[in-house]
Design an enzyme around this catalytic site. Structure first.
Site, PDB file in Angstrom:
ATOM      1  N   ASP A 149       0.625  -1.475   0.207  1.00 38.57           N
ATOM      2  CA  ASP A 149       0.305  -0.065   0.176  1.00 38.57           C
ATOM      3  C   ASP A 149       0.630   0.844  -0.383  1.00 38.57           C
ATOM      4  OD1 ASP A 149      -2.803   1.538   0.214  1.00 38.57           O
ATOM      5  OD2 ASP A 149      -1.762   1.801   2.485  1.00 38.57           O
ATOM      6  N   LEU A 150       0.465   2.349  -0.887  1.00 37.62           N
ATOM      7  CA  LEU A 150       1.167   3.775  -0.356  1.00 37.62           C
ATOM      8  C   LEU A 150       1.273   4.364   0.464  1.00 37.62           C
ATOM      9  CD1 LEU A 150       3.350   5.661  -2.010  1.00 37.62           C
ATOM     10  CD2 LEU A 150       1.357   6.615  -3.421  1.00 37.62           C
ATOM     11  N   ASP A 151      -0.278   5.148   1.344  1.00 33.30           N
ATOM     12  CA  ASP A 151      -0.081   5.953   1.973  1.00 33.30           C
ATOM     13  C   ASP A 151      -0.518   5.413   3.511  1.00 33.30           C
ATOM     14  OD1 ASP A 151      -1.569   8.192   0.320  1.00 33.30           O
ATOM     15  OD2 ASP A 151      -2.511   7.211  -0.487  1.00 33.30           O
ATOM     16  N   THR A 197       1.096  10.112   3.978  1.00 32.36           N
ATOM     17  CA  THR A 197       0.004  10.880   2.883  1.00 32.36           C
ATOM     18  C   THR A 197      -1.146  11.851   4.741  1.00 32.36           C
ATOM     19  OG1 THR A 197      -0.665   9.268   2.430  1.00 32.36           O
ATOM     20  CG2 THR A 197       0.467  11.315   1.161  1.00 32.36           C
ATOM     21  N   LYS A 221      -8.891   6.465   6.369  1.00 32.36           N
ATOM     22  CA  LYS A 221      -7.551   6.149   6.101  1.00 32.36           C
ATOM     23  C   LYS A 221      -7.892   4.227   5.407  1.00 32.36           C
ATOM     24  CE  LYS A 221      -4.164   7.393   9.520  1.00 32.36           C
ATOM     25  NZ  LYS A 221      -3.827   6.642  10.696  1.00 32.36           N
ATOM     26  N   SER A 249      -2.919   0.146  -4.602  1.00 34.44           N
ATOM     27  CA  SER A 249      -2.923   1.147  -3.223  1.00 34.44           C
ATOM     28  C   SER A 249      -4.354   1.863  -4.257  1.00 34.44           C
ATOM     29  CB  SER A 249      -2.007   3.504  -3.655  1.00 34.44           C
ATOM     30  OG  SER A 249      -2.889   4.056  -3.206  1.00 34.44           O
ATOM     31  N   ALA A 250      -5.777   2.918  -3.223  1.00 34.95           N
ATOM     32  CA  ALA A 250      -6.789   2.897  -3.546  1.00 34.95           C
ATOM     33  C   ALA A 250      -6.560   4.200  -4.376  1.00 34.95           C
ATOM     34  CB  ALA A 250      -7.678   3.289  -2.032  1.00 34.95           C
ATOM     35  N   LYS A 300     -10.965  -1.723  -1.961  1.00 33.75           N
ATOM     36  CA  LYS A 300     -10.514  -2.941  -0.133  1.00 33.75           C
ATOM     37  C   LYS A 300     -11.953  -2.636   1.231  1.00 33.75           C
ATOM     38  CE  LYS A 300      -5.874  -1.328  -1.005  1.00 33.75           C
ATOM     39  NZ  LYS A 300      -4.678   0.002  -0.726  1.00 33.75           N
ATOM     40  N   GLU A 351       0.060  -3.670   4.568  1.00 29.65           N
ATOM     41  CA  GLU A 351      -1.006  -2.353   5.013  1.00 29.65           C
ATOM     42  C   GLU A 351      -0.785  -1.359   5.951  1.00 29.65           C
ATOM     43  OE1 GLU A 351      -3.587  -0.870   3.771  1.00 29.65           O
ATOM     44  OE2 GLU A 351      -3.764  -1.312   1.559  1.00 29.65           O
ATOM     45  N   ASP A 352      -1.417  -0.317   6.408  1.00 26.66           N
ATOM     46  CA  ASP A 352      -2.111   0.288   7.591  1.00 26.66           C
ATOM     47  C   ASP A 352      -3.415   0.782   7.792  1.00 26.66           C
ATOM     48  OD1 ASP A 352      -2.074   2.208   5.603  1.00 26.66           O
ATOM     49  OD2 ASP A 352      -2.272   3.552   7.100  1.00 26.66           O
TER      50      ASP A 352
HETATM   51  C1  G6P Z   1      -6.119   5.503  -0.019  1.00 27.12           C
HETATM   52  C2  G6P Z   1      -5.774   6.730   1.543  1.00 27.12           C
HETATM   53  C3  G6P Z   1      -7.371   7.108   1.665  1.00 27.12           C
HETATM   54  C4  G6P Z   1      -7.703   8.234   0.461  1.00 27.12           C
HETATM   55  C5  G6P Z   1      -7.455   7.317  -1.158  1.00 27.12           C
HETATM   56  C6  G6P Z   1      -7.721   7.389  -2.025  1.00 27.12           C
HETATM   57  O1  G6P Z   1      -6.411   4.753   0.150  1.00 27.12           O
HETATM   58  O2  G6P Z   1      -5.811   6.308   2.529  1.00 27.12           O
HETATM   59  O3  G6P Z   1      -7.384   7.751   1.783  1.00 27.12           O
HETATM   60  O4  G6P Z   1      -9.109   8.186   0.323  1.00 27.12           O
HETATM   61  O5  G6P Z   1      -6.358   6.750  -0.701  1.00 27.12           O
HETATM   62  O6  G6P Z   1      -7.304   8.231  -2.526  1.00 27.12           O
HETATM   63  P1  G6P Z   1      -7.255   9.331  -3.371  1.00 27.12           P
HETATM   64  O7  G6P Z   1      -6.069  10.595  -3.850  1.00 27.12           O
HETATM   65  O8  G6P Z   1      -7.353   8.809  -5.480  1.00 27.12           O
HETATM   66  O9  G6P Z   1      -8.447  10.806  -3.656  1.00 27.12           O
HETATM   67 MG    MG Z   2      -2.555   3.513   3.695  1.00 28.87          MG
END
Ligand code: G6P
Ligand code: MG
Length: 214
Positions: A8-10, A16, A44, A113-114, A144, A168-169
């Site tokens: 996962d990224l964020d 972020t 998150k 990542s989402a 997810k 993942e976090d």
């Molecule tokens: C990650 C973050 C979420 C965020 C989602 C979508 O999963 O943890 O907080 O809402 O990405 O991000 P985006 O950049 O597409 O709005």
């Molecule tokens: Mg995350």
């Protein structure tokens, strides 16, 4: 044996959560909806439109679909201008070395990542070239905690799910990894990430030697 690690990224590679918070907070203030760090916790790992729905739970008025799309786009402008200032210094400690070590060990590296902003963020962080595949969240059927994005990443890497480790976090992210049939490493609190196979306090604690035996 582990053949691929899918990140996962964020909240895993960079922090972020606060940047998302500030962008949502600015929007929430503009439309007069209460928003705080506690509500932010629920965002998150949750995709953009679902995040907006959570924020609008406290709204006095209803918004049409078109209006919601405009609100989400406005928040995204704030977020994009903030992450455009990011650089390699914004990586969590240990990430650059971990990516190098994985590559050297012949382990494939994927991103699940989402975030629609993941490619931009990877570029700003200077790690875009470290990934063998970046899964496109717009191309999967379910977000997810559905396993779709982790399965899409594994498929693109040509590695069976059982030979993948997901990192993942977020609770929803750990669920997605487990439903994909992968081993899950959580970054955060063991009390919160109960479904993870192992929980590390930070990504810097990720030990590649332990991992290969995982
Ligand atoms: C990650 C973050 C979420 C965020 C989602 C979508 O999963 O943890 O907080 O809402 O990405 O991000 P985006 O950049 O597409 O709005
Ligand atoms: Mg995350």
């Amino acid at each position: 044996r582990c053949q691929a690690v899918i990140f996962d990224l964020d909240g895993v590679l960079t922090d972020t959560a606060h940047t998302h918070y500030q962008a949502w907070k600015r929007l929430a203030d503009e439309i007069g909806v209460p928003f705080d760090h506690q509500i932010n916790e629920r965002l998150k790992g949750v995709d953009r439109m679902s995040s907006l729905e959570i924020i609008l739970e406290r709204s006095q008025r209803q918004y049409s679909t078109a209006e919601k799309q405009q609100l989400a786009a406005r928040k995204n402008q704030y977020y994009v201008s903030a992450i455009s200032q990011f650089g390699p210094d914004d990586l969590f400690p240990g990430v650059a070395k971990l990516l190098r070590d994985l590559r050297q060990a012949g382990i494939r590296i994927g991103l699940a990542s989402a975030s629609r902003n993941a490619p931009l963020l990877l570029q700003r962080l200077g790690i875009a070239a470290a990934f063998d595949h970046v899964a496109d969240p717009a191309a999967v059927a379910f977000p997810k905690p559905a396993p779709d994005i982790f399965l899409a990443a594994a498929q693109a890497l040509a590695v069976p799910a059982e030979a993948c480790i997901g990192v993942e976090d977020a609770v929803a992210g750990i669920q997605a990894i487990k439903r994909a049939g992968m081993a899950a490493i959580g970054i955060g609190e063991p009390a919160q990430l109960v479904d993870a196979d192992r929980v590390l306090a930070t990504i810097a604690d990720f030990d590649i030697h332990q991992l290969i035996a995982f």
